[in-house]
Structure formats: C-alpha cells, structure tokens
Design an enzyme around this catalytic site. Structure first.
Site, PDB file in Angstrom:
ATOM      1  N   THR A   1      -1.838  12.200   4.852  1.00 55.30           N
ATOM      2  CA  THR A   1      -1.529  11.317   3.736  1.00 55.30           C
ATOM      3  C   THR A   1      -2.457  11.665   2.579  1.00 55.30           C
ATOM      4  OG1 THR A   1      -3.143   9.673   4.448  1.00 55.30           O
ATOM      5  CG2 THR A   1      -0.909   9.480   5.348  1.00 55.30           C
TER       6      THR A   1
ATOM      7  N   ALA B   1      -4.723   9.760   1.302  1.00 55.41           N
ATOM      8  CA  ALA B   1      -6.067   9.303   1.670  1.00 55.41           C
ATOM      9  C   ALA B   1      -6.654  10.185   2.763  1.00 55.41           C
ATOM     10  CB  ALA B   1      -6.010   7.856   2.131  1.00 55.41           C
TER      11      ALA B   1
ATOM     12  N   ASP C   1      -3.503  -6.232  -6.693  1.00 54.49           N
ATOM     13  CA  ASP C   1      -4.767  -5.653  -6.240  1.00 54.49           C
ATOM     14  C   ASP C   1      -5.274  -6.548  -5.111  1.00 54.49           C
ATOM     15  OD1 ASP C   1      -7.399  -4.908  -5.769  1.00 54.49           O
ATOM     16  OD2 ASP C   1      -7.854  -4.566  -7.892  1.00 54.49           O
TER      17      ASP C   1
ATOM     18  N   TYR D   1      -7.842   3.413  12.770  1.00 55.60           N
ATOM     19  CA  TYR D   1      -8.118   4.774  13.251  1.00 55.60           C
ATOM     20  C   TYR D   1      -9.211   4.695  14.302  1.00 55.60           C
ATOM     21  CZ  TYR D   1      -9.259   9.760  13.264  1.00 55.60           C
ATOM     22  OH  TYR D   1      -9.501  11.052  13.650  1.00 55.60           O
TER      23      TYR D   1
ATOM     24  N   TYR E   1     -15.768  10.808   8.494  1.00 54.07           N
ATOM     25  CA  TYR E   1     -15.010   9.600   8.188  1.00 54.07           C
ATOM     26  C   TYR E   1     -15.903   8.536   7.558  1.00 54.07           C
ATOM     27  CZ  TYR E   1     -10.848   6.659   8.742  1.00 54.07           C
ATOM     28  OH  TYR E   1      -9.743   5.881   8.520  1.00 54.07           O
TER      29      TYR E   1
ATOM     30  N   SER F   1       2.758   8.777   2.793  1.00 59.12           N
ATOM     31  CA  SER F   1       2.004   7.617   3.268  1.00 59.12           C
ATOM     32  C   SER F   1       2.732   6.903   4.395  1.00 59.12           C
ATOM     33  CB  SER F   1       1.717   6.645   2.119  1.00 59.12           C
ATOM     34  OG  SER F   1       2.890   6.017   1.673  1.00 59.12           O
ATOM     35  N   ILE F   2       1.945   6.389   5.335  1.00 58.62           N
ATOM     36  CA  ILE F   2       2.520   5.683   6.477  1.00 58.62           C
ATOM     37  C   ILE F   2       3.219   4.406   6.010  1.00 58.62           C
ATOM     38  CG2 ILE F   2       1.992   4.552   8.666  1.00 58.62           C
ATOM     39  CD1 ILE F   2      -0.357   6.530   8.956  1.00 58.62           C
TER      40      ILE F   2
ATOM     41  N   GLY G   1       0.735  -1.248   0.000  1.00 55.55           N
ATOM     42  CA  GLY G   1       0.000   0.000   0.000  1.00 55.55           C
ATOM     43  C   GLY G   1       0.768   1.303   0.000  1.00 55.55           C
TER      44      GLY G   1
ATOM     45  N   ILE H   1      -3.489  -0.227   3.501  1.00 56.74           N
ATOM     46  CA  ILE H   1      -4.390  -0.091   2.354  1.00 56.74           C
ATOM     47  C   ILE H   1      -5.725   0.489   2.832  1.00 56.74           C
ATOM     48  CG2 ILE H   1      -5.573  -1.323   0.494  1.00 56.74           C
ATOM     49  CD1 ILE H   1      -3.498  -3.584   0.852  1.00 56.74           C
TER      50      ILE H   1
ATOM     51  N   LYS I   1     -12.828   0.211   9.150  1.00 55.31           N
ATOM     52  CA  LYS I   1     -11.818   0.025  10.194  1.00 55.31           C
ATOM     53  C   LYS I   1     -12.352  -0.889  11.309  1.00 55.31           C
ATOM     54  CE  LYS I   1      -8.567   2.631   8.435  1.00 55.31           C
ATOM     55  NZ  LYS I   1      -7.368   2.009   7.825  1.00 55.31           N
TER      56      LYS I   1
END
Length: 293
Positions: free
Chosen positions: A202, A204, A71, A154, A164, A25-26, A19, A99, A171
């Site tokens: 990020t 996202a 993917d 999260y 969110y 990005s993390i 990802g 991801i 999540k």
C-alpha cells in the site's frame, strides 16, 4: 470484479469505511468488496486525501457512495461526520478503520531518536482515532445494535520489526482499544476486532524502509504465502457479516500462516548459507548478529 463470486453476505446492510486512498489500499478493497456483497457504503478520508487520492473513482464503483470529509484526529470532524452519515443513511451496521501514518517512518528517524511530536501524531492517527470513531458513533446513535467494527493491524504490535518503528507502538494501542471497548460494545451486541494482515504493498506500507525485503521474507515464511489486499477484503467481509456475530475482541491473523511459523526449510537453508558465506555476511551486516557457538 466480474470474475469473483458474490454471496450477498452484506445485503441490506450499511457501513462506512474510513481511510481508503487508492486501489492499493486495503480500505479501498474492503469498500469495494462490501459494496459487491450488497452493502450501501459511505467513504471517508481527510481533505488532502480527497484531493490527491482516487476516492471519487471508488465512490463511483460503490454506487455513487457519499464521500464524507473527516480528520479522525479531530473531535469536531468525527462528530460532524457521524451526524452527516446518520442523515444520509440512518444508523449503520459496520464501521471500518483503515487509517495509519507515521512521520517518523517517512523521515526514517531511528527508533532511539524519535521526534516525540511526530510520535504523538502516530499514536493519534493510527491508534486513538479508533477510540474517537467508536465513541462518536455511539454518542450520535450512528451504529445499530448487532453491528461490527473492524480495524487493521500488523504483527509488529506484538513482535519487534526494526523498521516499523513507532507504528508498532500505535498498533499495540489500537489492539488494546479493541479489547477495552469490547465488553462495553457487547451490551448492544456490537463486536469489534482487528485483522493482522500480511505486509501489503500500500502507499503507507511501501514507505517503510526495507519494506520490499520484509515482504519477501514474510512470503518465504508463510506456508500459504502473503495475503493480498483483495484477499484481506474478502476476509473482512465475513467479519462485517452476521456469520461472525459472536466474534469480538480478537486480533485475527490473515497472513498465510506466518504468525504461527517458527521457520520454513527455505529460510533455514538461506540463513545457513548466509552465515557461512563470509562475503555475503559482510554485505548484509550479519557479522554483528552471529549466533553464539
């Protein structure tokens, strides 16, 4: 990262990070930190991310790490990815799931009016893909006994964060998969955990409506302030190392203390002033949320 101390926590280990997209990005930071702690790294993302991200740059920084196109919502892709990974590396010692995606958030769909096809896509990309990665890693003998699997979560998995939207549901699913898989993986000494990270700028994250305000609010509510992507990667390295071999099925908050706070004095004062300033209250739509008297 020449100014950072390295401890060799992952020396002799091999792993794959799914990802990473770019420097923000993390997943990118985790791959880089794992490499600098001594690990051999493979990197994976979808084909479009390989075209539009900076993944070749990351691969170069990680010792010319192999890049595997995958993917994570497609069984055949995941199966092939682990076959390829095993050919290149043999079984790995850790898998990182970084991801997440929501078309409903991108299109700013209200939660009450979600596009259900997009909703299913959110759950698949951001939640079920973890189950798929774990399952095909096991089927292909691609992870060693005593390994570590890590995913990023999260706090919206447990509390409501208005904008969110369906990512909160995803999540929650992600964390549930971790709990369900935990005892099964433990038979081989493999642990699986999530990190619940602070709001982080990020690609996202910054696409969430009101993200800047979320980030500022979280920073004010966190005794240590928000954790950066780089700091998250430093924490992640400990969870990939042998130092945490008895930590499993946990959702571990890495958020400067935000998750344990009720309120900070600055936020109490700020709310008090806003509630008693009629013009300000009107500008931020507080009129509908006045507390009972």
């Amino acid at each position: 990262m020449p100014d950072k101390a390295h401890y060799g926590l992952l020396k002799g280990k091999k792993g794959i990070v799914f990802g990473p997209l770019d420097e923000s990005s993390i997943g990118w930071q985790i791959a880089l930190h794992a490499y600098n702690e001594g690990a051999e790294i493979a990197i994976s993302n979808v084909a479009t991310a390989l075209r539009f991200g900076n993944i070749d740059e990351l691969a170069g920084k990680c010792g010319d790490a192999p890049v595997i196109v995958c993917d994570a919502t497609k069984n055949e892709d995941v199966d092939k990815a682990f076959v390829e990974l095993k050919k290149k590396f043999g079984p790995v010692d850790f898998i990182v799931h970084s991801i997440g995606m929501s078309q409903n958030i991108r299109k700013q769909m209200p939660y009450e009016e979600l596009n259900y096809e997009w909703f299913m896509r959110t759950l698949d990309v951001s939640g079920m893909s973890l189950h798929r990665l774990v399952s095909y890693a096991l089927r292909n003998g691609a992870i060693n006994d005593g390994g570590s699997i890590l995913a990023l979560s999260y706090i919206a998995s447990q509390r409501n964060y208005w904008t969110y939207s369906d990512m909160g549901d995803a999540k929650s699913l992600l964390e549930s998969i971790v709990r369900s898989y935990g005892p099964r993986l433990a038979q081989r000494g493999i642990r699986i955990n999530t990190i619940s990270q602070s709001p982080t700028y990020t690609k996202a994250g910054s696409g969430i409506p009101g993200f800047e305000q979320m980030h500022e609010y979280s920073d004010l509510m966190s005794p240590l302030g928000n954790a950066s992507a780089e700091e998250c990667a430093e924490y992640a390295v400990t969870l990939l190392s042998d130092l945490t071999r008895k930590v499993t099925m946990q959702n571990l908050f890495h958020d400067g203390g935000y998750s344990s706070m009720g309120a900070t004095i600055p936020m109490i004062r700020l709310a008090h002033e806003a509630l008693h300033d009629e013009d300000l209250a009107r500008r931020v739509d507080l009129e509908d949320y006045k507390p009972s008297r």
